[in-house]
Design a protein around this motif. Structure first.
Motif, PDB file in Angstrom:
ATOM      1  N   MET A   1      58.697   1.261  26.953  1.00  0.00           N
ATOM      2  CA  MET A   1      57.602   0.054  27.028  1.00  0.00           C
ATOM      3  C   MET A   1      57.234   0.276  28.825  1.00  0.00           C
ATOM      4  O   MET A   1      57.945  -0.048  29.584  1.00  0.00           O
ATOM      5  CB  MET A   1      57.968  -1.339  26.949  1.00  0.00           C
ATOM      6  N   THR A   2      55.890   0.244  29.144  1.00  0.00           N
ATOM      7  CA  THR A   2      55.515   0.318  30.431  1.00  0.00           C
ATOM      8  C   THR A   2      55.051  -1.062  30.894  1.00  0.00           C
ATOM      9  O   THR A   2      54.784  -1.814  29.960  1.00  0.00           O
ATOM     10  CB  THR A   2      54.324   1.253  30.669  1.00  0.00           C
TER      11      THR A   2
ATOM     12  N   THR B   1      55.865  -7.789  23.226  1.00  0.00           N
ATOM     13  CA  THR B   1      56.784  -9.069  23.687  1.00  0.00           C
ATOM     14  C   THR B   1      57.824  -9.294  22.691  1.00  0.00           C
ATOM     15  O   THR B   1      57.919  -8.468  21.601  1.00  0.00           O
ATOM     16  CB  THR B   1      55.819 -10.281  23.632  1.00  0.00           C
ATOM     17  N   HIS B   2      58.729  -9.932  22.942  1.00  0.00           N
ATOM     18  CA  HIS B   2      59.733 -10.666  22.313  1.00  0.00           C
ATOM     19  C   HIS B   2      59.511 -11.385  21.132  1.00  0.00           C
ATOM     20  O   HIS B   2      60.202 -11.916  20.462  1.00  0.00           O
ATOM     21  CB  HIS B   2      61.157 -11.149  23.034  1.00  0.00           C
ATOM     22  N   TYR B   3      58.059 -11.666  21.141  1.00  0.00           N
ATOM     23  CA  TYR B   3      57.816 -12.651  20.088  1.00  0.00           C
ATOM     24  C   TYR B   3      57.585 -11.921  18.906  1.00  0.00           C
ATOM     25  O   TYR B   3      57.799 -12.632  17.912  1.00  0.00           O
ATOM     26  CB  TYR B   3      56.364 -13.458  20.319  1.00  0.00           C
ATOM     27  N   ARG B   4      57.464 -10.798  18.900  1.00  0.00           N
ATOM     28  CA  ARG B   4      57.040 -10.042  17.459  1.00  0.00           C
ATOM     29  C   ARG B   4      58.402  -9.926  16.866  1.00  0.00           C
ATOM     30  O   ARG B   4      59.500  -9.939  17.471  1.00  0.00           O
ATOM     31  CB  ARG B   4      56.658  -8.464  17.857  1.00  0.00           C
ATOM     32  N   THR B   5      58.436  -9.983  15.470  1.00  0.00           N
ATOM     33  CA  THR B   5      59.738 -10.149  14.723  1.00  0.00           C
ATOM     34  C   THR B   5      60.410  -8.889  14.800  1.00  0.00           C
ATOM     35  O   THR B   5      59.793  -7.696  14.693  1.00  0.00           O
ATOM     36  CB  THR B   5      59.385 -10.324  13.337  1.00  0.00           C
ATOM     37  N   PRO B   6      61.773  -8.569  15.389  1.00  0.00           N
ATOM     38  CA  PRO B   6      62.422  -7.546  15.356  1.00  0.00           C
ATOM     39  C   PRO B   6      62.534  -6.628  14.080  1.00  0.00           C
ATOM     40  O   PRO B   6      62.749  -7.185  13.213  1.00  0.00           O
ATOM     41  CB  PRO B   6      63.691  -7.743  15.790  1.00  0.00           C
TER      42      PRO B   6
END
Length: 243
Positions: free
Chosen positions: A1-2, A34-39
């Motif tokens: 990720m850039t 982002t870390h909001y997306r479900t892994p």
């Protein structure tokens, strides 16, 4: 990720000072970075649990689908329609690749509020949701569950993962407590409100509200996601079956 793929601090601040819907419209182009997306491991563990516990299903709905990550789960466990519903036009636009996935019949998306689902009664066999419940206040929970109950067929399944709460006194515990406190202050002094809390959906209350709505509730461990020091699972799948 850039760095250019991640939202900047000013972009996050602009989102946080907007309404929930407008905030997600703004964040949508970078949401998946982002870390909001479900892994992916959570999605994979959920699909595995549904395949072995009740699947395959017929028609499936991803409630508050965002950019469509949960459609992967429906694609694996449903044999008929896969539908995603969300109230953010920006998020649905970013979800286009997910809805173009090569599965018969093709998934489709609907823009609507989760409190007023625009589907006929008993339209689905499975409803899933990932990472969206912090946007609903505890007082809204019974109404949300009633909407899901209406669109499910008798014996249908409402499933969503719930992580175990962090232990009191740990860094994660204080981090979530601080976040929720900051959101309460923000919403007390700024309009429109941005509803997003991490500690307002305790499992016991969720289970009670589901049962009152007309669901039988079971919990399935998701061992792929690990265990805590006492051996309990870090995450469970809540499986609510419409009576």
């Amino acid at each position: 990720m850039t760095t250019s793929q991640r939202p900047t601090l000013p972009e996050l601040a602009r989102q946080a000072l907007s309404s929930v819907q407008r905030g997600y419209d703004l964040l949508a182009p970078k949401f998946d970075h982002t870390h909001y997306r479900t892994p992916d491991p959570v999605l994979e563990a959920t699909a595995a649990a549904l395949r072995t516990g009740g699947g395959p299903f017929g028609d499936g709905l991803d409630l508050c689908c965002g950019t469509g990550a949960g459609l992967r789960v429906l694609g694996e466990v449903c044999t008929d329609r896969a539908v995603g519903v969300d109230f953010s036009a920006g998020m649905l636009a970013e979800a286009e690749p997910a809805f173009a996935a090569p599965r018969p019949p093709a998934p489709y998306r609907v823009r609507a509020n989760a409190h007023a689902l625009p589907f006929r009664r008993a339209a689905f066999d499975l409803v899933v949701s990932f990472g969206a419940f912090g946007h609903f206040l505890p007082s809204e929970r019974p109404y949300l569950f009633e909407e899901v109950h209406e669109v499910l067929r008798d014996g249908g399944t409402f499933a969503f993962p719930m992580a175990a709460p962090p232990r009191p006194g740990t860094a994660a515990y204080w981090s979530l407590l601080a976040f929720d406190a900051a959101m309460r202050v923000r919403n007390a002094v700024w309009r429109p409100p941005f509803v997003m809390y991490y500690r307002t959906w305790p499992l016991a209350d969720v289970r009670d509200d589901l049962r009152r709505t007309g669901f039988d509730v079971a919990l399935r461990p998701l061992p792929q996601l690990g265990h805590r020091n006492d051996g309990s699972p870090r995450c469970r799948l809540v499986v609510a079956t419409k009576r």
